[in-house]
Scaffold this motif. Structure first.
Motif, short mmCIF file in Angstrom:
data_model
loop_
_atom_site.label_atom_id
_atom_site.label_comp_id
_atom_site.label_asym_id
_atom_site.label_seq_id
_atom_site.Cartn_x
_atom_site.Cartn_y
_atom_site.Cartn_z
N GLY A 26 0.82 -1.21 0.00
CA GLY A 26 0.00 0.00 0.00
C GLY A 26 0.85 1.26 0.00
N ALA A 27 0.33 2.30 -0.63
CA ALA A 27 1.04 3.57 -0.69
C ALA A 27 0.93 4.29 0.65
N GLY B 50 2.44 11.57 -6.27
CA GLY B 50 1.72 10.36 -6.66
C GLY B 50 2.67 9.19 -6.71
N CYS B 51 2.27 8.15 -7.44
CA CYS B 51 3.07 6.92 -7.49
C CYS B 51 4.48 7.17 -8.02
N ALA B 52 4.61 8.15 -8.95
CA ALA B 52 5.91 8.42 -9.56
C ALA B 52 6.91 9.00 -8.58
N ASP B 53 6.48 9.39 -7.38
CA ASP B 53 7.43 9.89 -6.39
C ASP B 53 8.21 8.76 -5.73
N CYS B 54 7.72 7.53 -5.86
CA CYS B 54 8.44 6.38 -5.30
C CYS B 54 8.84 5.38 -6.37
N HIS B 55 8.14 5.38 -7.49
CA HIS B 55 8.44 4.50 -8.61
C HIS B 55 9.01 5.33 -9.75
N THR B 56 9.95 4.76 -10.49
CA THR B 56 10.53 5.47 -11.63
C THR B 56 9.44 5.81 -12.62
N GLY C 231 -1.41 -0.92 -8.45
CA GLY C 231 -1.73 -0.37 -7.14
C GLY C 231 -2.33 1.01 -7.33
N PHE C 232 -2.82 1.62 -6.25
CA PHE C 232 -3.49 2.91 -6.41
C PHE C 232 -3.47 3.69 -5.10
N SER C 233 -3.80 4.97 -5.20
CA SER C 233 -4.08 5.81 -4.05
C SER C 233 -5.19 6.77 -4.46
N MET D 219 -7.20 6.29 0.51
CA MET D 219 -7.41 4.86 0.35
C MET D 219 -6.33 4.31 -0.59
N THR D 220 -5.84 3.11 -0.30
CA THR D 220 -4.82 2.50 -1.14
C THR D 220 -5.01 0.99 -1.18
N HIS D 221 -4.12 0.30 -1.89
CA HIS D 221 -4.20 -1.15 -2.05
C HIS D 221 -3.55 -1.90 -0.89
N ARG D 222 -3.87 -3.14 -0.73
CA ARG D 222 -3.14 -4.07 0.12
C ARG D 222 -2.27 -4.98 -0.76
N GLY D 223 -1.34 -5.67 -0.13
CA GLY D 223 -0.51 -6.61 -0.87
C GLY D 223 -1.34 -7.68 -1.55
N ASP D 224 -2.38 -8.18 -0.85
CA ASP D 224 -3.24 -9.21 -1.46
C ASP D 224 -3.98 -8.66 -2.67
N GLY D 225 -4.28 -7.36 -2.64
CA GLY D 225 -4.93 -6.76 -3.80
C GLY D 225 -4.01 -6.74 -5.00
N VAL D 226 -2.74 -6.42 -4.79
CA VAL D 226 -1.78 -6.42 -5.89
C VAL D 226 -1.61 -7.83 -6.43
N VAL D 227 -1.51 -8.82 -5.54
CA VAL D 227 -1.37 -10.22 -5.97
C VAL D 227 -2.56 -10.61 -6.84
N GLU D 228 -3.78 -10.25 -6.39
CA GLU D 228 -4.96 -10.60 -7.18
C GLU D 228 -4.98 -9.83 -8.50
#
Length: 478
Positions: free
Chosen positions: A30-31, A45-51, A89-91, A123-132
């Motif tokens: 989760g973010a 957003g996500c790009a602040d932690c991911h390339t 994933g999302f936020s 609101m963000t994702h959980r690890g199980d959400g990413v796996v699914e």
């Protein structure tokens, strides 16, 4: 809050490849809070932690109401899609810029979603959400939907904006190779009893009421929900009594379609309307473009081509040179919203200066967005840009804002993204110096067809942008 945000950016800058895998695994769960791309996230957003990588996918906010009813709970979905990636994933947050959160986010799928950093505003994702999402990515056509709920405020708190930051991952367990996307959805308050969204209660609404009477709101047309004044999901004589007591008559200063229009999207339409509206590029030349004009083809259909990036047409930067058309600007127009719409719709054979834009595929909703931009979001660029094209801002202040919000994608020197070609590059510093009016417009409203966030959605004032732009004019131009 600024100090905390600055600290986060500084910390991100020293992350090395040695710890990329643990970081990526942590984000899979989760973010953190304040990463939805919203004003309270300061655009992070996500790009602040991911390339950051460009892609052909996107993020959609599903179920956000065009008009929210007081206290109503809405089913919301965040769909991330990219056929070339493997999961997501999302936020998400719901806000009224610049810094107010609106309504209540509710966890509807505890196995796959959670509050970010225990902050109920995100609101963000959980690890199980990413796996699914990885497991179902192919069956979803290269997409996945996270589900949640949002309860609207109990009363009119103004417009609510849903902000969503989406990360389409390649599943290599590190932060490189992922693709960041951003989107937003605007929701206005639904005045109880106002079926036609014209901000008042009159006989036009009562005509809709007659069609909705004795209906179950869950099964009836969407407009019926606005007539359920006692919130029992049934249109009955009780609602009729409440409606008659609340009747206000034809007092609205503007049509409801104007009230609900999106001025930020209108700013993108002004830039390149066919890209923003998802329409084919127009062919030939616009009938109103003068024969002596130096431009040709689709360029002549861009609103800015005649009216200018400074919105002043012949009285502004386009008063001479290769962009000269002799056509007046739009800034400070005394025309009403309806009169501007009529000009955009009219055939030039029937009305002088008619643009006939419906003939090219633009809808009434597109045109109302543009009308709202013209009437409410144009600024006097002379207040922020000097006679020689220099931004009238403080580059020291702008440098801080640039480093905290812009450098992630554009690089510390503004050359991470090339708007031109390898032989003839255009960097951030190039645009800021060569066309400061275009530069100001694009950082306010974004660039059509790109994930660039609009600063108008982040609550930044034009004066603050002048500081950022003054700093950008010091960046390399080649």
């Amino acid at each position: 809050m600024l100090r905390a945000y600055r600290a986060r950016i500084a910390a991100a800058a020293i992350v090395t490849a040695f710890i990329a895998i643990p970081a990526a695994l942590a984000f899979r769960g989760g973010a953190p809070s304040m990463y939805s791309g919203s004003p309270t996230s300061f655009g992070a957003g996500c790009a602040d932690c991911h390339t950051f990588n460009e892609g052909s996918g996107g993020v959609e906010i599903l179920g956000a109401p065009l008009r929210y009813r007081p206290g109503r709970i809405y089913e919301i979905g965040v769909r991330v899609f990219d056929s070339e990636q493997a999961g997501a994933g999302f936020s998400l947050s719901v806000e009224q810029p610049p810094f107010n959160h609106m309504g209540t986010l509710i966890i509807a799928d505890a196995a796959r979603t959670r509050f970010a950093s225990d902050d109920p505003a995100f609101m963000t994702h959980r690890g199980d959400g990413v796996v699914e999402s990885i497991a179902e990515w192919g069956d979803g056509g290269g997409s996945y939907v996270y589900n949640l709920q949002w309860q609207a405020p109990a009363s009119d708190e103004g417009a609510a904006t849903f902000f969503a930051s989406g990360n389409a991952i390649n599943n290599n367990i590190i932060t490189s190779g992922d693709r960041y996307y951003f989107s937003y959805a605007l929701s206005q308050f639904a005045t109880p009893g106002d079926a036609d969204a014209d901000t008042d209660l009159d006989l036009a609404d009562f005509a809709v009421f007659a069609n909705c009477f004795n209906a179950d709101v869950q099964d009836a047309d969407e407009v019926c929900q606005y007539l359920d004044l006692d919130n029992d999901d049934w249109i009955s004589s009780d609602d009729a009594e409440l409606w008659i007591a609340a009747m206000t008559g034809p007092t609205a200063p503007f049509p409801g379609t104007y009230v609900l229009a999106d001025a930020v999207r209108g700013g993108k339409l002004y830039d390149r309307w066919w890209t923003t509206a998802g329409l084919p590029a127009p062919e030939g030349e616009h009938p109103l473009y003068p024969e002596f004009g130096a431009q040709s083809g689709g360029t002549t259909f861009r609103c800015k081509e005649c009216h200018g990036w400074d919105y002043k047409g012949v009285d502004g930067a386009y008063g001479s040179g290769s962009r000269y058309t002799g056509i007046a600007g739009l800034f400070g127009s005394a025309l009403s919203a309806e009169e501007i719409l009529q000009l955009l719709l009219a055939d030039p054979l029937d009305q002088p200066n008619g643009h006939n834009m419906a003939a090219y595929g633009m809808t009434d909703a597109d045109l109302w967005d543009m009308v709202k931009f013209v009437r409410e979001s144009m600024v006097d660029t002379d207040e922020y840009i000097g006679e020689s094209g220099e931004f009238l801002g403080n580059p020291d202040f702008g440098g801080f804002l640039f480093g905290a919000n812009c450098a992630t994608c554009h690089g510390e020197d503004g050359r991470a993204i090339n708007f031109g070609t390898l032989a003839d590059p255009d960097y951030l510093g190039t645009v800021a110096n060569e066309n400061p009016w275009e530069f100001l417009h694009k950082i306010r409203f974004g660039h059509p067809g790109s994930p660039m966030p609009a600063s108008e959605l982040l609550g930044w004032s034009p004066a603050a942008l002048a500081n950022v732009a003054a700093y950008c004019q010091l960046l390399p131009t080649e």
